[in-house]
Design an enzyme around this catalytic site. Sequence first.
Site, PDB file in Angstrom:
ATOM      1  N   ILE A 153       0.866  -1.177   0.000  1.00  0.00           N
ATOM      2  CA  ILE A 153       0.000   0.000   0.000  1.00  0.00           C
ATOM      3  C   ILE A 153       0.904   1.229   0.000  1.00  0.00           C
ATOM      4  O   ILE A 153       2.072   1.158   0.390  1.00  0.00           O
ATOM      5  CB  ILE A 153      -0.989   0.029   1.194  1.00  0.00           C
ATOM      6  N   ASP A 154       0.385   2.350  -0.447  1.00  0.00           N
ATOM      7  CA  ASP A 154       1.182   3.556  -0.607  1.00  0.00           C
ATOM      8  C   ASP A 154       1.698   4.078   0.728  1.00  0.00           C
ATOM      9  O   ASP A 154       1.111   3.813   1.786  1.00  0.00           O
ATOM     10  CB  ASP A 154       0.356   4.649  -1.289  1.00  0.00           C
TER      11      ASP A 154
END
Length: 345
Positions: A153-154
């Site tokens: 995930i970012d």
Amino acid sequence: MAAFDAEPEESDSEELFEHYSFTAGGGQDPLRVDKFLMNLIRNATRNKIQQAAKAGNIRVNEQTVKQNYRVKAGDTVRVLFEHPPYEYLLTPEPIPLDIIYEDASLLVVNKAAGMVVHPGHGNYSGTLVNALAHHLGDMPMNSSNRPGLVHRIDKDTSGLLVIAKTDHAMAHLAQQFFDKTTQREYVALVWGNVADDAGRIEGHIGRNPKNRLQMQVFPEADQGKEAVTHYEVLERLGYVTLVRCRLETGRTHQIRVHMKYIGHTLFNDARYGGDRILKGTTFTKYKQFVENAFQLLPRQALHARTLGFVHPESGEHLFFEAPIPQDMAACIEKWRGYARHLSAE
């Protein structure tokens, strides 16, 4: 290496190591190679790129080029140095982890916003993988030579990630993600009043040819990769809407790109323009209200709330949920107050 894929890998050369490789897309207009690389490599300066060119470290289609070479559609640009990429020099670091679950095969962590998942250009320490290396020691490699990582995930997205501790767990979990059998639900705060209570967004996602740090939806199926997001409105808060999104696929920036595609950019998503007022009034008090909300949540309003998958050893279906973190919860509550004020007028 896939087009516009910035994953570093070791060169076939005995003396030089590949740090970056990019293939220019079909829509690439002729562009100087130093400018081309500046658009792609985070934190790179033009001076450093020009120095690399002078040292003979930039190659296009396996030929060494100068800094003024003009990249054309289909060109493969590689950057090579005498030392391996720093991300391969992984240093274990005693960084606290919020571990939700752990056994001999895997662990599930609740990643805080602001933590980079794996080392890369400009982020060689303080990452989740550095913390995992300290916590676990040896970890299996995924297909991109990233230890332990099944998915990502970012940096500024919070929430749940599953980490493999064995080769079998890595292969089994990766297959589940590939087969789209995992359950992943995100919560997002987006600009605007989303018209439909629920919907399905389908649009191939690939890198923006004009800004390689962004992804975009391509109308033609032969560009980008298939991406499907399902959304449902949780709460309407005046000029913003709280939604939950279920991923059918897992493309880079998928929710951020898909929500912008339908006209609802994530709140305070700087990369996609959500860090400015996109909906609302022109009143000074409203502008100050939004600025205060930005300060409460200095990142995109996105949280990976749930994660479900089949355990690679027991076959048991596991399901986890991480509550919305304090910064995002405070921002949502602030908008709730504003929505009540609007309805009372």
